[in-house]
Scaffold this motif. Structure first.
Motif, PDB file in Angstrom:
ATOM      1  N   PHE A 169      -2.043  -3.916 -13.050  1.00  0.00           N
ATOM      2  CA  PHE A 169      -1.046  -4.898 -12.602  1.00  0.00           C
ATOM      3  C   PHE A 169      -0.207  -4.370 -11.441  1.00  0.00           C
ATOM      4  N   LYS A 170      -0.227  -3.086 -11.187  1.00  0.00           N
ATOM      5  CA  LYS A 170       0.651  -2.475 -10.177  1.00  0.00           C
ATOM      6  C   LYS A 170       0.036  -2.496  -8.784  1.00  0.00           C
ATOM      7  N   GLN A 171       0.882  -2.759  -7.795  1.00  0.00           N
ATOM      8  CA  GLN A 171       0.547  -2.550  -6.386  1.00  0.00           C
ATOM      9  C   GLN A 171       1.555  -1.533  -5.841  1.00  0.00           C
ATOM     10  N   PRO A 172       1.197  -0.252  -5.831  1.00  0.00           N
ATOM     11  CA  PRO A 172       2.154   0.788  -5.420  1.00  0.00           C
ATOM     12  C   PRO A 172       2.394   0.780  -3.909  1.00  0.00           C
ATOM     13  N   PHE A 173       3.614   1.144  -3.531  1.00  0.00           N
ATOM     14  CA  PHE A 173       3.944   1.353  -2.124  1.00  0.00           C
ATOM     15  C   PHE A 173       5.144   2.291  -2.052  1.00  0.00           C
ATOM     16  N   THR A 174       5.472   2.734  -0.870  1.00  0.00           N
ATOM     17  CA  THR A 174       6.595   3.646  -0.665  1.00  0.00           C
ATOM     18  C   THR A 174       7.753   2.901  -0.031  1.00  0.00           C
ATOM     19  N   ALA A 175       8.949   3.080  -0.595  1.00  0.00           N
ATOM     20  CA  ALA A 175      10.138   2.382  -0.099  1.00  0.00           C
ATOM     21  C   ALA A 175      11.156   3.382   0.423  1.00  0.00           C
ATOM     22  N   LYS A 176      11.751   3.075   1.554  1.00  0.00           N
ATOM     23  CA  LYS A 176      12.840   3.885   2.107  1.00  0.00           C
ATOM     24  C   LYS A 176      14.169   3.306   1.665  1.00  0.00           C
ATOM     25  N   VAL A 177      15.014   4.163   1.117  1.00  0.00           N
ATOM     26  CA  VAL A 177      16.334   3.738   0.666  1.00  0.00           C
ATOM     27  C   VAL A 177      17.326   3.915   1.807  1.00  0.00           C
ATOM     28  N   LYS A 178      18.200   2.935   1.988  1.00  0.00           N
ATOM     29  CA  LYS A 178      19.109   2.947   3.142  1.00  0.00           C
ATOM     30  C   LYS A 178      20.169   4.037   3.050  1.00  0.00           C
ATOM     31  N   LYS A 179      20.809   4.181   1.879  1.00  0.00           N
ATOM     32  CA  LYS A 179      21.991   5.030   1.818  1.00  0.00           C
ATOM     33  C   LYS A 179      21.997   5.869   0.552  1.00  0.00           C
ATOM     34  N   VAL A 180      21.390   7.044   0.651  1.00  0.00           N
ATOM     35  CA  VAL A 180      21.447   8.027  -0.426  1.00  0.00           C
ATOM     36  C   VAL A 180      21.309   9.403   0.193  1.00  0.00           C
ATOM     37  N   VAL A 181      21.368  10.434  -0.647  1.00  0.00           N
ATOM     38  CA  VAL A 181      21.148  11.768  -0.115  1.00  0.00           C
ATOM     39  C   VAL A 181      19.718  11.881   0.392  1.00  0.00           C
ATOM     40  N   VAL A 182      19.461  12.771   1.347  1.00  0.00           N
ATOM     41  CA  VAL A 182      18.184  12.830   2.043  1.00  0.00           C
ATOM     42  C   VAL A 182      17.016  13.022   1.087  1.00  0.00           C
ATOM     43  N   LYS A 183      17.164  13.888   0.082  1.00  0.00           N
ATOM     44  CA  LYS A 183      16.049  14.178  -0.818  1.00  0.00           C
ATOM     45  C   LYS A 183      15.611  12.959  -1.616  1.00  0.00           C
ATOM     46  N   ASP A 184      16.440  11.940  -1.688  1.00  0.00           N
ATOM     47  CA  ASP A 184      16.143  10.760  -2.497  1.00  0.00           C
ATOM     48  C   ASP A 184      15.923   9.515  -1.636  1.00  0.00           C
ATOM     49  N   SER A 185      15.691   9.707  -0.334  1.00  0.00           N
ATOM     50  CA  SER A 185      15.620   8.557   0.560  1.00  0.00           C
ATOM     51  C   SER A 185      14.248   7.880   0.555  1.00  0.00           C
ATOM     52  N   ILE A 186      13.224   8.546   0.031  1.00  0.00           N
ATOM     53  CA  ILE A 186      11.896   7.955  -0.087  1.00  0.00           C
ATOM     54  C   ILE A 186      11.582   7.796  -1.569  1.00  0.00           C
ATOM     55  N   ARG A 187      11.240   6.582  -1.974  1.00  0.00           N
ATOM     56  CA  ARG A 187      11.004   6.319  -3.387  1.00  0.00           C
ATOM     57  C   ARG A 187       9.696   5.564  -3.597  1.00  0.00           C
ATOM     58  N   LYS A 188       9.032   5.873  -4.698  1.00  0.00           N
ATOM     59  CA  LYS A 188       7.833   5.142  -5.076  1.00  0.00           C
ATOM     60  C   LYS A 188       8.219   3.822  -5.717  1.00  0.00           C
ATOM     61  N   ALA A 189       7.485   2.781  -5.379  1.00  0.00           N
ATOM     62  CA  ALA A 189       7.784   1.450  -5.901  1.00  0.00           C
ATOM     63  C   ALA A 189       6.480   0.736  -6.243  1.00  0.00           C
ATOM     64  N   ASN A 190       6.601  -0.316  -7.040  1.00  0.00           N
ATOM     65  CA  ASN A 190       5.426  -1.098  -7.454  1.00  0.00           C
ATOM     66  C   ASN A 190       5.750  -2.580  -7.498  1.00  0.00           C
ATOM     67  N   ASN A 191       4.948  -3.387  -6.813  1.00  0.00           N
ATOM     68  CA  ASN A 191       4.901  -4.802  -7.131  1.00  0.00           C
ATOM     69  C   ASN A 191       4.055  -4.958  -8.390  1.00  0.00           C
ATOM     70  N   ILE A 192       4.392  -5.936  -9.230  1.00  0.00           N
ATOM     71  CA  ILE A 192       3.630  -6.211 -10.449  1.00  0.00           C
ATOM     72  C   ILE A 192       2.975  -7.582 -10.277  1.00  0.00           C
ATOM     73  N   ILE A 193       1.636  -7.607 -10.353  1.00  0.00           N
ATOM     74  CA  ILE A 193       0.888  -8.804  -9.960  1.00  0.00           C
ATOM     75  C   ILE A 193      -0.085  -9.227 -11.065  1.00  0.00           C
ATOM     76  N   GLY A 194       0.004 -10.484 -11.477  1.00  0.00           N
ATOM     77  CA  GLY A 194      -0.921 -11.054 -12.450  1.00  0.00           C
ATOM     78  C   GLY A 194      -1.549 -12.322 -11.906  1.00  0.00           C
ATOM     79  N   PHE A 195      -2.821 -12.539 -12.240  1.00  0.00           N
ATOM     80  CA  PHE A 195      -3.594 -13.655 -11.682  1.00  0.00           C
ATOM     81  C   PHE A 195      -4.038 -14.581 -12.798  1.00  0.00           C
ATOM     82  N   LEU A 196      -3.843 -15.880 -12.596  1.00  0.00           N
ATOM     83  CA  LEU A 196      -4.370 -16.905 -13.481  1.00  0.00           C
ATOM     84  C   LEU A 196      -5.502 -17.600 -12.740  1.00  0.00           C
ATOM     85  N   ASP A 197      -6.725 -17.299 -13.144  1.00  0.00           N
ATOM     86  CA  ASP A 197      -7.918 -17.773 -12.436  1.00  0.00           C
ATOM     87  C   ASP A 197      -8.372 -19.101 -13.023  1.00  0.00           C
TER      88      ASP A 197
END
Length: 319
Positions: A80-108
């Motif tokens: 169900f996951k579509q992973p991608f990388t997200a940049k955070v606008k305002k945090v400390v540098v070590k935490d500015s890149i975060r892993k994220a996931n869209n969650i996708i389900g299909f009704l065929d």
């Protein structure tokens, strides 16, 4: 009682016992279920569902479980996951890149074209990623009940309805819970750049972002009315238990804008701003689940009307 009458009585009893459950299931929007979704997603233990956080991962698992329960097919790149990388606008540098996931389900439904239903499930976390309206937000849990646990509840209720209504619809459905919307529509932009279905096969996209604070004086706003020449006919004769008004704009500060940019007709549902917007006080007990159920029922009417149309033509909205 004769043996023949006993057999006949038992046969009728068995027939009723077998048939009754078929008609007992009600998949129409339910305020109790909506409130349950909002209560879970906007609980303090979720820590505001910031992008990359444990709370958001818990929310993702919750959505996945519901998609499975409703019989949706995994449509991400990792189930169900579509992973991608997200940049955070305002945090400390070590935490500015975060892993994220869209969650996708299909009704065929075996159809050539697909309707996309979307809502973002992330929020502002504990005030470290920017966008909070609080003067000193860091360390404060921003629960995001209206923004956008309410929209996710709508997404799940539409998935429950269209997967359980016993109909093989004329269109397929793709249900997407977007991540990193609060960081600049990153999840929906990633999807439209890396779609799991052909974008030209999308009938339209319906987006829900903040549909939990219905004001009867204002009504529910529906954007995107100008993005297809067919919307006026689809809206004609629609009756709702809530007041609503339309707006032509297809772009804007939510995930439908990513689809509009790809020349896909959109509808955007939004109950409007309030003092708790992007504040720690956007809590679950302030959501009007009864009104939200009526809003989702309105959406079902419009979706069903739209399924009577051929694939919608796109119209660019002039400023």
């Amino acid at each position: 009682m004769t043996m023949r009458k006993i057999v006949l009585t038992c046969s009728l009893f068995l027939l009723l016992f077998i048939c009754i459950p078929v008609f007992a299931q009600d998949v129409h929007p339910d305020a109790t279920i909506i409130q349950q979704h909002v209560n879970f997603l906007a609980a303090d233990k979720m820590k505001g569902r910031g992008t990359g956080s444990r709370g958001l991962k818990k929310a993702a698992r919750y959505i996945e479980r519901r998609f499975k329960k409703y019989g949706l097919t995994p449509a991400g790149t990792r189930k169900f996951k579509q992973p991608f990388t997200a940049k955070v606008k305002k945090v400390v540098v070590k935490d500015s890149i975060r892993k994220a996931n869209n969650i996708i389900g299909f009704l065929d439904n075996g159809a050539p074209y697909t309707i996309v239903i979307g809502a973002h499930y992330d929020h502002l976390g504990t005030g470290k990623q920017g966008s909070s309206k609080h003067p000193q937000p860091e360390g404060l849990i921003h629960n995001g009940a209206d923004d956008n646990a309410s929209g996710v509840a709508g997404l799940l209720e539409l998935a429950r309805y269209f997967s359980g209504n016993g109909e093989t619809e004329a269109y397929n459905f793709l249900f997407i819970a977007f991540s990193a919307e609060e960081l600049g529509l990153l999840g929906s932009r990633y999807f439209t750049e890396h779609p799991v279905i052909l974008l030209e096969n999308i009938h339209f996209m319906l987006n829900m972002d903040m549909i939990g604070r219905y004001n009867p004086e204002r009504g529910i706003g529906i954007g995107g009315y100008g993005t297809s020449s067919k919307w006026p006919a689809i809206f004609e004769g629609v009756k709702a238990g809530v007041k609503f008004f339309t707006d032509n704009a297809g772009s804007g500060g939510s995930d439908h804008g990513s689809f509009y940019a790809k020349q896909i007709p959109v509808l955007f549902f939004h109950t409007g701003g309030h003092p708790d917007y992007h504040m720690p006080s956007d809590d679950a007990d302030k959501v009007n689940a009864e009104a939200e159920a009526k809003i989702i029922a309105l959406e079902i009417q419009l979706i069903e009307n739209a399924m009577e149309q051929e694939k919608l033509p796109f119209t660019e909205v002039k400023n």
